[in-house]
Design a protein around this motif. Sequence first.
Motif, PDB file in Angstrom:
ATOM      1  N   CYS A   3       0.824  -1.196   0.000  1.00 35.20           N
ATOM      2  CA  CYS A   3       0.000   0.000   0.000  1.00 35.20           C
ATOM      3  C   CYS A   3       0.862   1.251   0.000  1.00 35.20           C
ATOM      4  N   GLN A   4       0.439   2.248  -0.759  1.00 31.45           N
ATOM      5  CA  GLN A   4       1.116   3.532  -0.796  1.00 31.45           C
ATOM      6  C   GLN A   4       0.059   4.624  -0.800  1.00 31.45           C
ATOM      7  N   ILE A   5       0.277   5.688  -0.049  1.00 33.94           N
ATOM      8  CA  ILE A   5      -0.646   6.808  -0.062  1.00 33.94           C
ATOM      9  C   ILE A   5      -0.305   7.693  -1.255  1.00 33.94           C
ATOM     10  N   GLN A   6      -1.254   7.894  -2.140  1.00 37.11           N
ATOM     11  CA  GLN A   6      -1.062   8.750  -3.297  1.00 37.11           C
ATOM     12  C   GLN A   6      -2.307   9.609  -3.475  1.00 37.11           C
ATOM     13  N   GLU A   7      -2.241  10.597  -4.343  1.00 34.79           N
ATOM     14  CA  GLU A   7      -3.359  11.511  -4.501  1.00 34.79           C
ATOM     15  C   GLU A   7      -4.512  10.905  -5.282  1.00 34.79           C
ATOM     16  N   LYS A   8      -4.229  10.030  -6.221  1.00 42.52           N
ATOM     17  CA  LYS A   8      -5.290   9.463  -7.029  1.00 42.52           C
ATOM     18  C   LYS A   8      -5.120   7.959  -7.116  1.00 42.52           C
ATOM     19  N   GLY A   9      -6.231   7.258  -7.036  1.00 38.12           N
ATOM     20  CA  GLY A   9      -6.193   5.812  -7.148  1.00 38.12           C
ATOM     21  C   GLY A   9      -7.065   5.346  -8.289  1.00 38.12           C
ATOM     22  N   THR A  10      -6.695   4.246  -8.888  1.00 43.83           N
ATOM     23  CA  THR A  10      -7.453   3.754 -10.029  1.00 43.83           C
ATOM     24  C   THR A  10      -7.950   2.340  -9.835  1.00 43.83           C
ATOM     25  N   GLU A  11      -7.404   1.629  -8.863  1.00 42.39           N
ATOM     26  CA  GLU A  11      -7.708   0.221  -8.732  1.00 42.39           C
ATOM     27  C   GLU A  11      -8.281  -0.071  -7.354  1.00 42.39           C
ATOM     28  N   THR A  12      -9.378  -0.796  -7.291  1.00 38.69           N
ATOM     29  CA  THR A  12      -9.993  -1.138  -6.019  1.00 38.69           C
ATOM     30  C   THR A  12      -9.979  -2.646  -5.836  1.00 38.69           C
ATOM     31  N   ILE A  13      -9.249  -3.106  -4.826  1.00 37.97           N
ATOM     32  CA  ILE A  13      -9.175  -4.528  -4.512  1.00 37.97           C
ATOM     33  C   ILE A  13      -9.419  -4.681  -3.017  1.00 37.97           C
ATOM     34  N   ASN A  14      -9.911  -5.808  -2.591  1.00 34.85           N
ATOM     35  CA  ASN A  14     -10.494  -5.940  -1.264  1.00 34.85           C
ATOM     36  C   ASN A  14      -9.514  -5.874  -0.097  1.00 34.85           C
ATOM     37  N   ASN A  15      -8.414  -6.578  -0.160  1.00 33.48           N
ATOM     38  CA  ASN A  15      -7.613  -6.799   1.032  1.00 33.48           C
ATOM     39  C   ASN A  15      -6.340  -5.964   1.062  1.00 33.48           C
ATOM     40  N   CYS A  16      -5.970  -5.554   2.272  1.00 37.21           N
ATOM     41  CA  CYS A  16      -4.732  -4.808   2.478  1.00 37.21           C
ATOM     42  C   CYS A  16      -3.652  -5.760   2.969  1.00 37.21           C
ATOM     43  N   LYS A  17      -2.448  -5.524   2.531  1.00 32.24           N
ATOM     44  CA  LYS A  17      -1.328  -6.367   2.949  1.00 32.24           C
ATOM     45  C   LYS A  17      -1.149  -6.342   4.466  1.00 32.24           C
ATOM     46  N   LEU A  18      -1.470  -5.205   5.101  1.00 33.70           N
ATOM     47  CA  LEU A  18      -1.304  -5.087   6.545  1.00 33.70           C
ATOM     48  C   LEU A  18      -2.160  -6.080   7.315  1.00 33.70           C
ATOM     49  N   GLU A  19      -3.228  -6.561   6.697  1.00 29.07           N
ATOM     50  CA  GLU A  19      -4.154  -7.455   7.389  1.00 29.07           C
ATOM     51  C   GLU A  19      -3.819  -8.929   7.201  1.00 29.07           C
ATOM     52  N   GLU A  20      -2.790  -9.221   6.424  1.00 27.66           N
ATOM     53  CA  GLU A  20      -2.445 -10.618   6.186  1.00 27.66           C
ATOM     54  C   GLU A  20      -1.982 -11.284   7.482  1.00 27.66           C
ATOM     55  N   LEU A  21      -2.394 -12.520   7.662  1.00 29.13           N
ATOM     56  CA  LEU A  21      -2.146 -13.248   8.900  1.00 29.13           C
ATOM     57  C   LEU A  21      -0.662 -13.341   9.229  1.00 29.13           C
ATOM     58  N   ARG A  22       0.179 -13.428   8.215  1.00 33.26           N
ATOM     59  CA  ARG A  22       1.609 -13.618   8.461  1.00 33.26           C
ATOM     60  C   ARG A  22       2.265 -12.410   9.124  1.00 33.26           C
ATOM     61  N   PHE A  23       1.569 -11.273   9.163  1.00 36.63           N
ATOM     62  CA  PHE A  23       2.137 -10.085   9.795  1.00 36.63           C
ATOM     63  C   PHE A  23       1.511  -9.790  11.159  1.00 36.63           C
ATOM     64  N   GLN A  24       0.720 -10.709  11.684  1.00 36.84           N
ATOM     65  CA  GLN A  24       0.003 -10.443  12.934  1.00 36.84           C
ATOM     66  C   GLN A  24       0.742 -10.948  14.173  1.00 36.84           C
ATOM     67  N   ASP A  25       1.953 -11.461  14.018  1.00 35.83           N
ATOM     68  CA  ASP A  25       2.740 -11.953  15.150  1.00 35.83           C
ATOM     69  C   ASP A  25       3.273 -10.763  15.950  1.00 35.83           C
ATOM     70  N   THR A  26       2.757 -10.566  17.160  1.00 43.57           N
ATOM     71  CA  THR A  26       3.145  -9.415  17.980  1.00 43.57           C
ATOM     72  C   THR A  26       4.206  -9.764  19.026  1.00 43.57           C
ATOM     73  N   SER A  27       4.820 -10.931  18.911  1.00 41.97           N
ATOM     74  CA  SER A  27       5.815 -11.338  19.908  1.00 41.97           C
ATOM     75  C   SER A  27       7.001 -10.375  19.909  1.00 41.97           C
TER      76      SER A  27
END
Length: 421
Positions: A3-27
């Motif tokens: 994901c990148q914050i930009q002024e204009k977007g053209t593509e809409t897809i459902n899931n964000c990489k931040l929400e992927e299970l492999r990144f949820q390890d808070t150890s």
Amino acid sequence: MSCQIQEKGTETINNCKLEELRFQDTSTIQLEDLQEWVNTKQVQTVEELMYALPDVYRRNFSLVEHTKALGQSDLNSPRIILFGEDGHLLFNISTMEKAVTYDKVDGMILDKKSGDWELFQLDFTNKDIEVRRSPQECFRCHGEKHPKPLWGSSNEWPGVFGDNEAKGPNGEALSLRHLNKMNEIKDKKVTNKRLLSLEWDTLQQLRSGGVRKIKNNRFGAELIVSNQFIGSSVSLGIYKRMKNKDQELLKELSIPLLLLTAQQHDSISLGSITQSKLKQNTGLEIDALYSKLGIEPTFDFSIKDSKENSTTDKFWRLGKGNLYEQIALQLLYDLSNEDKQIYQLLNSTKTEVHCVSKDHTINNLLELVHHKMQYMYLLSGKGKANIAEEYLPLDDDEVYLSVLKPIYQKLQHLYVMEQTL
């Protein structure tokens, strides 16, 4: 891609990489882990400590030529600051071998339940290694009741390698002498084992006026990353203290805090009716509201200023925002989960910027607030270290322009209506 914050977007897809299970390890590493390593003799030297920590600590570091901390440092023997995967655990390590404090490691760790930072020192001077908790000599600068880290504000890191020593617009820019010393360390032309343990992006050619890129970090800019991590940990602690102090009072003051935070910018002004209602109910001084919640911004927010400083800068900056705005982000996130009107207000407000990648496009402020919270606060530990390899957080620490300004008039209307009923 990510994901990148930009002024204009053209593509809409459902899931964000931040929400992927492999990144949820808070150890994460805790102070109890350090104590266990010492007790079991897994760690008996400073060098062993550095290698016992997750690799990300030896990648996420800064070098300090002139330190305000106890101990000595200079160009040839800089202090090493380790800020880890998310800034919740900090180490200050000497490389000046003749210094009396050479085998003493100072540290701070955030207690995410209380919101307080605990100072500690690992003393490797003698055979029996000592883990000193809350060393008295550290309170003089960091504060005693609610200690805080001390670190430079964005674009102002005096004494740190990479702080721009020449006149120019870029706050993070290597001077020639810092560049030369970094190259010596990177090319292993030094003898100090602690400096040799540091990990570098071997694909980057350091240059005068440039920035050091952190190894395995897609964004890379070392000092901005350090401020994002340390700043978010400080902000998280402050907000936790506010909630622990009085949750009902915090709820009562939430919208006034949001309005007064936005009003700190010249382009925003309160309507006369809103001013009248605020003056009648809570007052118009934002720091007075924080004081009711046990927070003193002139100390708690001024991370670059020690307790001994006669003047302080409470507008310490992460990169594109300050701590007032980071508290506002956390307030909005909690309100969006608890208050139906705030939820609807955010959900109905289209974003003026979009999070664009092959994975995800943000459509409204509810999604944007949750997205920023996910990166800045909800991800931590091992998951935060892993996401850094793929994710590009261009504007995740910016809150005013992207969030507060677009809803400012709606918040005023909501507040006036609530106070009128």
